[in-house]
Design an enzyme around this catalytic site. Structure first.
Site, short mmCIF file in Angstrom:
data_model
loop_
_atom_site.label_atom_id
_atom_site.label_comp_id
_atom_site.label_asym_id
_atom_site.label_seq_id
_atom_site.Cartn_x
_atom_site.Cartn_y
_atom_site.Cartn_z
N ASP A 11 0.86 -1.18 0.00
CA ASP A 11 0.00 0.00 0.00
C ASP A 11 0.90 1.24 0.00
O ASP A 11 2.12 1.15 -0.22
CB ASP A 11 -1.02 -0.04 1.15
CG ASP A 11 -0.39 0.19 2.52
OD1 ASP A 11 0.85 0.34 2.61
OD2 ASP A 11 -1.15 0.20 3.51
N HIS A 12 0.31 2.38 0.27
CA HIS A 12 1.05 3.66 0.20
C HIS A 12 2.16 3.76 1.23
O HIS A 12 3.07 4.57 1.08
CB HIS A 12 0.05 4.81 0.41
CG HIS A 12 -0.75 4.66 1.66
ND1 HIS A 12 -1.88 3.84 1.71
CD2 HIS A 12 -0.59 5.16 2.91
CE1 HIS A 12 -2.37 3.88 2.95
NE2 HIS A 12 -1.62 4.66 3.68
N CYS A 68 2.99 -3.41 3.91
CA CYS A 68 2.16 -2.27 4.28
C CYS A 68 2.84 -1.65 5.50
O CYS A 68 4.02 -1.90 5.73
CB CYS A 68 0.70 -2.66 4.51
SG CYS A 68 0.38 -3.80 5.88
N THR A 70 2.50 -2.09 8.79
CA THR A 70 2.91 -3.13 9.74
C THR A 70 3.21 -4.46 9.07
O THR A 70 3.77 -5.36 9.71
CB THR A 70 1.79 -3.38 10.76
OG1 THR A 70 0.62 -3.80 10.03
CG2 THR A 70 1.48 -2.13 11.57
N GLY A 71 2.77 -4.63 7.85
CA GLY A 71 2.83 -5.94 7.18
C GLY A 71 1.68 -6.84 7.55
O GLY A 71 1.48 -7.90 6.93
N HIS A 101 10.05 -24.49 7.23
CA HIS A 101 9.07 -25.27 7.99
C HIS A 101 7.63 -25.10 7.50
O HIS A 101 6.84 -26.04 7.58
CB HIS A 101 9.13 -24.92 9.48
CG HIS A 101 10.35 -25.44 10.17
ND1 HIS A 101 10.49 -25.46 11.54
CD2 HIS A 101 11.51 -25.98 9.67
CE1 HIS A 101 11.67 -25.98 11.86
NE2 HIS A 101 12.32 -26.29 10.74
N ASN A 102 7.28 -23.91 7.06
CA ASN A 102 5.88 -23.62 6.71
C ASN A 102 5.63 -23.58 5.21
O ASN A 102 4.50 -23.37 4.78
CB ASN A 102 5.43 -22.30 7.34
CG ASN A 102 5.78 -22.18 8.81
OD1 ASN A 102 6.50 -21.28 9.21
ND2 ASN A 102 5.31 -23.11 9.62
N ARG A 112 6.86 0.31 8.37
CA ARG A 112 6.93 1.23 9.50
C ARG A 112 7.46 0.52 10.75
O ARG A 112 7.45 1.09 11.84
CB ARG A 112 5.56 1.83 9.78
CG ARG A 112 5.07 2.73 8.66
CD ARG A 112 3.63 3.21 8.87
NE ARG A 112 3.20 4.11 7.81
CZ ARG A 112 1.92 4.38 7.55
NH1 ARG A 112 0.95 3.84 8.27
NH2 ARG A 112 1.62 5.21 6.57
N ARG A 135 8.38 -34.08 8.24
CA ARG A 135 7.32 -33.81 9.22
C ARG A 135 6.69 -32.44 8.99
O ARG A 135 5.52 -32.24 9.30
CB ARG A 135 7.86 -33.93 10.65
CG ARG A 135 8.83 -32.86 11.07
CD ARG A 135 9.40 -33.14 12.47
NE ARG A 135 10.23 -32.05 12.98
CZ ARG A 135 11.49 -31.84 12.62
NH1 ARG A 135 12.08 -32.65 11.74
NH2 ARG A 135 12.20 -30.84 13.14
N HIS A 136 7.48 -31.55 8.43
CA HIS A 136 6.92 -30.22 8.14
C HIS A 136 5.92 -30.29 6.99
O HIS A 136 4.96 -29.53 6.95
CB HIS A 136 8.04 -29.24 7.82
CG HIS A 136 9.06 -29.15 8.92
ND1 HIS A 136 8.74 -28.72 10.19
CD2 HIS A 136 10.38 -29.49 8.96
CE1 HIS A 136 9.82 -28.78 10.96
NE2 HIS A 136 10.82 -29.26 10.23
N ARG A 139 2.58 -31.19 8.35
CA ARG A 139 1.91 -30.05 8.99
C ARG A 139 1.38 -29.06 7.96
O ARG A 139 0.29 -28.50 8.12
CB ARG A 139 2.88 -29.38 9.97
CG ARG A 139 3.24 -30.32 11.12
CD ARG A 139 4.51 -29.93 11.84
NE ARG A 139 4.85 -30.97 12.83
CZ ARG A 139 6.03 -31.03 13.43
NH1 ARG A 139 6.98 -30.16 13.17
NH2 ARG A 139 6.27 -32.01 14.30
C1 RB5 Z 1 -2.13 2.35 6.59
O1 RB5 Z 1 -2.16 3.53 7.33
C2 RB5 Z 1 -1.90 1.16 7.48
O2 RB5 Z 1 -3.06 0.86 8.21
C3 RB5 Z 1 -1.48 -0.03 6.66
O3 RB5 Z 1 -0.32 0.27 5.95
C4 RB5 Z 1 -1.14 -1.30 7.42
O4 RB5 Z 1 -0.27 -1.06 8.47
C5 RB5 Z 1 -2.28 -2.16 7.82
O5 RB5 Z 1 -2.13 -3.28 8.32
#
Ligand code: RB5
Length: 148
Positions: A11-12, A68, A70-71, A101-102, A112, A135-136, A139
């Site tokens: 995203d932005h 994004c 936080t991801g 593993h996954n 951020r 084993r992975h 799962r």
């Molecule tokens: C955008 O402000 C923010 O919410 C987005 O980038 C992300 O962190 C959401 O999970």
């Protein structure tokens, strides 16, 4: 891995870091497929997570890297697409483990949360690791059964 295509989206909150990652993986011999967005206007991470996930789920790209703030949000969206296993990573060990593993086929990063140096190290760990099976595999098959 014969398919070297890696889809990237964000995203932005992560446009600059996404472009740095695209350049980084291209220099390592991967083929980045950057599906944007390219401008900094506020946008909606679920749409970008879904778009990237579909490229992986349909086999066009072998792997995906999404970002994004936080991801987390974009990871949640990507994981709603059948066949996607995406984890958010802020450390190298986790990035290695979600492949080994996954059998993760997508990596999510919070622009951020970590800086560019850490992000590139995490991308390298993700791309350099290989699924161990055994084993992975049992799962991961259980995860796949949840979406059947
Ligand atoms: C955008 O402000 C923010 O919410 C987005 O980038 C992300 O962190 C959401 O999970």
């Amino acid at each position: 891995m014969t398919n070297k295509r890696i889809v990237l989206s964000s995203d932005h909150a992560a446009i600059e870091l996404r472009q740095q990652i695209a350049d980084h993986i291209a220099a390592k011999g991967w083929e980045p497929v950057d599906i944007g967005p390219t401008t900094p206007e506020s946008t909606h991470y679920p749409a970008h997570g879904e778009a990237a996930a579909r490229r992986v789920a349909d086999g066009d790209c072998a792997l995906g890297i999404i970002l994004c703030g936080t991801g987390q949000g974009i990871m949640m969206a990507a994981n709603k697409v059948k066949g996607i296993r995406c984890g958010v990573c802020s450390d190298v060990f986790s990035a290695q483990m979600i492949r080994e593993h996954n059998d993760a086929n997508m990596l999510s990063i919070g622009a951020r949360v970590i800086d560019a140096t850490a992000a590139l190290e995490i991308v390298d760990a993700f791309l350099d690791a290989t699924f161990e099976g055994g084993r992975h595999g049992t799962r991961v098959d259980m995860i796949k059964a949840l979406e059947a």
